[in-house]
Design an enzyme around this catalytic site. Structure first.
Site, PDB file in Angstrom:
ATOM      1  N   GLU A  59       6.556  -8.770   1.704  1.00  0.00           N
ATOM      2  CA  GLU A  59       5.476  -7.831   2.006  1.00  0.00           C
ATOM      3  C   GLU A  59       4.450  -8.577   2.847  1.00  0.00           C
ATOM      4  O   GLU A  59       3.813  -9.526   2.375  1.00  0.00           O
ATOM      5  CB  GLU A  59       4.823  -7.309   0.727  1.00  0.00           C
TER       6      GLU A  59
ATOM      7  N   CYS B 222      -4.000  -6.270   2.830  1.00  0.00           N
ATOM      8  CA  CYS B 222      -3.109  -5.649   3.793  1.00  0.00           C
ATOM      9  C   CYS B 222      -3.292  -4.137   3.836  1.00  0.00           C
ATOM     10  O   CYS B 222      -2.855  -3.479   4.786  1.00  0.00           O
ATOM     11  CB  CYS B 222      -1.655  -5.995   3.490  1.00  0.00           C
TER      12      CYS B 222
END
Length: 345
Positions: A257, A291
């Site tokens: 990720e 993020c």
């Protein structure tokens, strides 16, 4: 309690090292929060060997017993919710509301993956047919030793999600925490030990990414690498894990990720009373160090001038300071390196 040691955990035993890595309070860089063990390649090799030895028994442990470990860990977190949130404010610089949300998300991960494996286990008997004369069955088994390389920006939630997902699926896990937040990550290990995860199924190796992380990625007996962090590091992990070395019996699986460049779109019929506060929270919550933060705003049509004016005004009202204070919305960035990068941008 600040400034104390954070050990490694290898085979159920706490391990200290002569060299340590200090985590400091971002709002007060002269305050040492913890001194974590700095593990070596030898520690990695020992932990992987122990995990490999525990893998067969753990993957054959009934799903309900593996799930029960997660449910007990969730209860352990609930009993310490405020203490862990306070620690996140200090070690990771998270404002109070987001630190508490991080702990709650860790609890949710334990519940979600625990219940998920029970559903998979219950449904597996109905997924295959047995024609006359045959007895067919389907079972789910762990892939093998799993390395979890965790970030600092969600110092409990993301390590918990990656670790317990692998663990409840029948994989022994070796957790390498972020160098900036080892004490918060250690709370996860304490929770799983208290929840009676068998020795060797959960191990903890703080240290430098170039040493501990690199060896975990390349080790021939590590079957899965779960990573959350930057695009550059994630792509390097994918490349290194793709090289099959002598003695390796499997193809590694990498779950990476990486960073995002998220956009919000506001059009003519949007309710700016809702849109503008949402943009401000998404873009500047935790100083944008995530993020999921909004980094682009696309405003369409006649509402443009109104949105810009209101957004600038709302941003000016944000309180910047130490996350120890509950009214603070924007705390410090995580460390000096991050500060310098921002100034260069």
């Amino acid at each position: 309690q600040l400034g104390g040691p954070v050990p490694a955990l290898v085979g159920g035993e706490r391990v200290t090292t002569s060299a340590t890595i200090a985590s400091v309070e971002p709002a007060r860089p002269d305050t040492v929060v913890a001194r974590a063990a700095a593990c070596s390649v030898d520690h990695v090799d020992e932990a992987v060997a122990i995990a490999r030895g525990a893998a067969e028994r753990w993957r054959r442990t009934p799903a309900r017993e593996r799930a029960a470990v997660l449910f007990r860990a969730a209860d352990w977190f609930r009993a310490r919710r405020w203490d862990i949130a306070a620690l996140e404010c200090v070690e990771s610089g998270k404002p109070w509301d987001q630190a508490d949300a991080d702990v709650c998300e860790a609890i949710d991960f334990c519940e979600y993956y625990g219940r998920g494996v029970l559903r998979l286990d219950a449904a597996s008997a109905d997924l295959v047919q047995s024609p006359p004369g045959e007895a067919n069955r389907l079972t789910y088994q762990g892939k093998g030793v799993t390395a979890v390389i965790a970030p600092w920006n969600f110092p409990l939630a993301i390590p918990t999600g990656m670790t317990v997902a692998a663990l409840v699926a029948g994989n022994p896990v070796i957790l390498k925490p972020a160098e900036q937040s080892p004490l918060v990550a250690w709370r996860l290990v304490e929770a799983l030990v208290a929840a009676r995860a068998p020795p060797g199924t959960v191990q903890f190796l703080p240290g430098e990414g170039e040493v501990v992380g690199a060896r975990l990625v390349e080790h021939p007996d590590v079957a899965v690498v779960a990573f959350t962090g930057s695009k550059a590091v994630g792509l390097e992990i994918v490349a290194r894990a793709g090289v099959t070395v002598p003695g390796q019996r499997h193809v590694k699986r990498v779950i990476a990720e990486m960073g995002g460049k998220n956009a919000l779109i506001i059009d003519d019929d949007a309710d700016t009373d809702q849109a503008v506060p949402g943009v401000v929270l998404s873009a500047f919550g935790y100083a944008g160090q995530k993020c999921s933060a909004a980094s682009r705003l696309i405003v369409v049509g006649d509402v443009y001038d109104q949105v810009v004016e209101r957004l600038v005004g709302a941003t000016r009202e944000l309180i910047v300071g130490s996350p120890r204070q509950p009214e603070v919305a924007v705390g410090p960035v995580i460390d000096e390196d991050a500060h310098k990068r921002i100034l260069r941008t």
